[in-house]
Design an enzyme around this catalytic site. Structure first.
Site, PDB file in Angstrom:
ATOM      1  N   ASP A 165      -2.861 -17.648   0.394  1.00  0.00           N
ATOM      2  CA  ASP A 165      -3.991 -18.537  -0.717  1.00  0.00           C
ATOM      3  C   ASP A 165      -4.412 -19.725   0.312  1.00  0.00           C
ATOM      4  OD1 ASP A 165      -1.447 -19.819  -0.794  1.00  0.00           O
ATOM      5  OD2 ASP A 165      -1.694 -20.396  -2.874  1.00  0.00           O
ATOM      6  N   ASP A 209     -12.264  -9.143   3.998  1.00  0.00           N
ATOM      7  CA  ASP A 209     -13.440  -8.937   3.323  1.00  0.00           C
ATOM      8  C   ASP A 209     -14.164 -10.497   3.206  1.00  0.00           C
ATOM      9  OD1 ASP A 209     -13.499  -6.432   2.953  1.00  0.00           O
ATOM     10  OD2 ASP A 209     -14.015  -6.617   0.588  1.00  0.00           O
ATOM     11  N   TYR A 254       0.726  -1.276  -0.055  1.00  0.00           N
ATOM     12  CA  TYR A 254      -0.040  -0.083  -0.007  1.00  0.00           C
ATOM     13  C   TYR A 254       0.833   1.361  -0.210  1.00  0.00           C
ATOM     14  CZ  TYR A 254      -4.740  -1.966   0.624  1.00  0.00           C
ATOM     15  OH  TYR A 254      -6.038  -2.453   0.594  1.00  0.00           O
TER      16      TYR A 254
HETATM   17  C1  IPM Z   1     -10.417  -1.418   3.611  1.00  0.00           C
HETATM   18  C2  IPM Z   1     -10.688  -0.539   2.301  1.00  0.00           C
HETATM   19  C3  IPM Z   1      -9.470   0.143   2.108  1.00  0.00           C
HETATM   20  C4  IPM Z   1      -8.453  -0.678   1.845  1.00  0.00           C
HETATM   21  C5  IPM Z   1      -9.646   1.142   0.870  1.00  0.00           C
HETATM   22  C6  IPM Z   1     -11.151   1.959   1.023  1.00  0.00           C
HETATM   23  C7  IPM Z   1      -8.593   1.967   0.719  1.00  0.00           C
HETATM   24  O1  IPM Z   1     -11.099  -1.549   1.255  1.00  0.00           O
HETATM   25  O2  IPM Z   1     -10.475  -0.635   4.698  1.00  0.00           O
HETATM   26  O3  IPM Z   1     -10.289  -2.630   3.783  1.00  0.00           O
HETATM   27  O4  IPM Z   1      -7.934  -1.194   0.836  1.00  0.00           O
HETATM   28  O5  IPM Z   1      -7.530  -0.497   2.816  1.00  0.00           O
HETATM   29 MG    MG Z   2     -10.925  -3.795   2.098  1.00  0.00          MG
END
Ligand code: IPM
Ligand code: MG
Length: 367
Positions: free
Chosen positions: A224, A252, A142
């Site tokens: 993975d 997620d 990032y």
């Molecule tokens: C998260 C989101 C963020 C990330 C985005 C909105 C920048 O997906 O907090 O998981 O990728 O970290």
């Molecule tokens: Mg995210």
């Protein structure tokens, strides 16, 4: 004694409406439990861009640095899609994370009994699930340099860099081990040591830190395979620690196991401040949901549970946090559902403020 300070950044989309419910709950704790906060509000994301031409004004950044805790709603919306990358709403959030040095991102994935049918997985796979993903939040791909889109011969090349120092790995590992000590003393670290040098170093450093935690059972998994195991039998995990990008994906995935992204809170923690509290920002895992914004349809629970995390991790009010979590569980058990939680059998969804009313009533009943 001054009251602890809370900076509220509702943001965009459904952020302001879910945060309005959180503010009512903050007020409840003030009047009913004597937990009074100095609350102030400011802009982040697209709304900050509209006003200041930047998704995070320097003054807001400074206020966030000074606050005892920051509570954020959500950022982003389609009207900002064509903005230059440097001023996109998400950059405001990333700047907060980076400048506050919030390296440890706690993302619980918890399946509420009343919602176990919502998961796309079989009920017995998810019922009672309660895991915690600790995601490194301020480094890795990032933020690594070099990054950019460059010209190479007669074509362009997009570059991002996965980069981790030992100390960056060690500090997030330590926070995960500390958490594991408070839970079931089981930690699984995920990386791709089979293909990435940063993964090899990650595994080595996590193992070294683990020597200070002999009671914690540490395991390692390629990320993975971890994703596969999370869908196969998630209850094998308790605390998972992983890097920024893998943590983004895996959290997620883990969130969806619970069937309801609208339910999950998160905490992003940094080093202790002078008053002993960690630098901290709390936010729901869900996004700004522009398609339903302003209609009173949004589920405020993720944001309300983020306040519960703030009570626990910033203000040492574990019992009050549990009271709030219990109130949420109560209304769900009573069958109350916002639109996102409507099953195929249908029913009448309750509005955002209706859910807030019910949680306040459950809080009253808890006294
Ligand atoms: C998260 C989101 C963020 C990330 C985005 C909105 C920048 O997906 O907090 O998981 O990728 O970290
Ligand atoms: Mg995210």
């Amino acid at each position: 004694m001054t009251n602890p300070s809370l900076l509220i950044l509702p943001g965009d989309g459904i952020g302001p409406e879910v945060m309005a419910e959180v503010r009512r709950i903050i007020d409840w704790f003030g009047t009913q439990r004597g937990l009074v906060f100095d609350v102030s509000e400011d802009l982040v994301g697209g709304c900050a861009y509209d006003k200041h031409g930047t998704p995070l004004h320097d003054d807001t950044m400074a206020r966030a640095q000074d606050a005892d805790a920051v509570l954020l709603g959500a950022v982003g919306g389609p009207q900002y899609d064509d903005l230059d990358f440097s001023v996109k709403p998400e950059r405001g959030l990333l700047r907060l994370r980076k400048e506050m040095d919030l390296f440890s991102n706690l993302r619980p994935a918890q399946c509420f009994d009343a919602l176990a049918d919502f998961s796309s997985l079989k009920k017995d796979v998810v019922a009672g699930l309660d895991i915690m993903i600790v995601r490194e939040l301020t480094s890795g791909v990032y933020f690594g340099e070099p990054r950019g889109i460059f010209k190479e011969g007669n074509e362009r090349v997009g570059i991002n860099t996965q980069r981790y120092t030992e100390s960056e790995i060690a500090r997030v590992a330590r926070s995960a081990f500390d958490l594991a000590m408070k839970r079931s003393k089981k930690l699984c670290s995920m990386e791709k040591a089979n293909v990435m040098e940063s993964g090899i170093l990650w595994r080595e450093v996590v193992t070294e830190v683990g020597r200070d935690y002999p009671e914690v059972t540490l395991s390692h998994m390629y990320a993975d395979a971890g994703a596969m195991q999370l869908t196969r039998w998630p209850k094998q995990f308790d605390v998972i620690v992983t890097d920024n990008l893998f943590g983004d994906l895996l959290s997620d995935l883990a969130a969806m196991l619970t069937g309801s992204l609208g339910m999950l809170p998160s905490a992003s923690l940094g080093a202790p401040m002078a008053n002993g509290r960690p630098k901290a920002l709390y936010e729901p895992v869900h996004g700004s949901a522009p398609d339903i914004a302003g209609q009173g349809k949004a589920n405020p629970i993720a944001c309300i549970l983020s306040l519960a995390m703030a009570l626990r991790y910033s203000f040492d009010q574990g019992a009050e946090a549990a009271r709030l979590e219990g109130a949420v569980e109560r209304v769900l058990a009573d069958g109350l559902r916002t639109a996102d939680l409507m099953g195929p059998e249908g029913g009448v969804p309750v509005s955002t403020s209706g859910m807030g009313d019910a949680i306040l009533a459950a809080l009253d009943a808890s006294l």
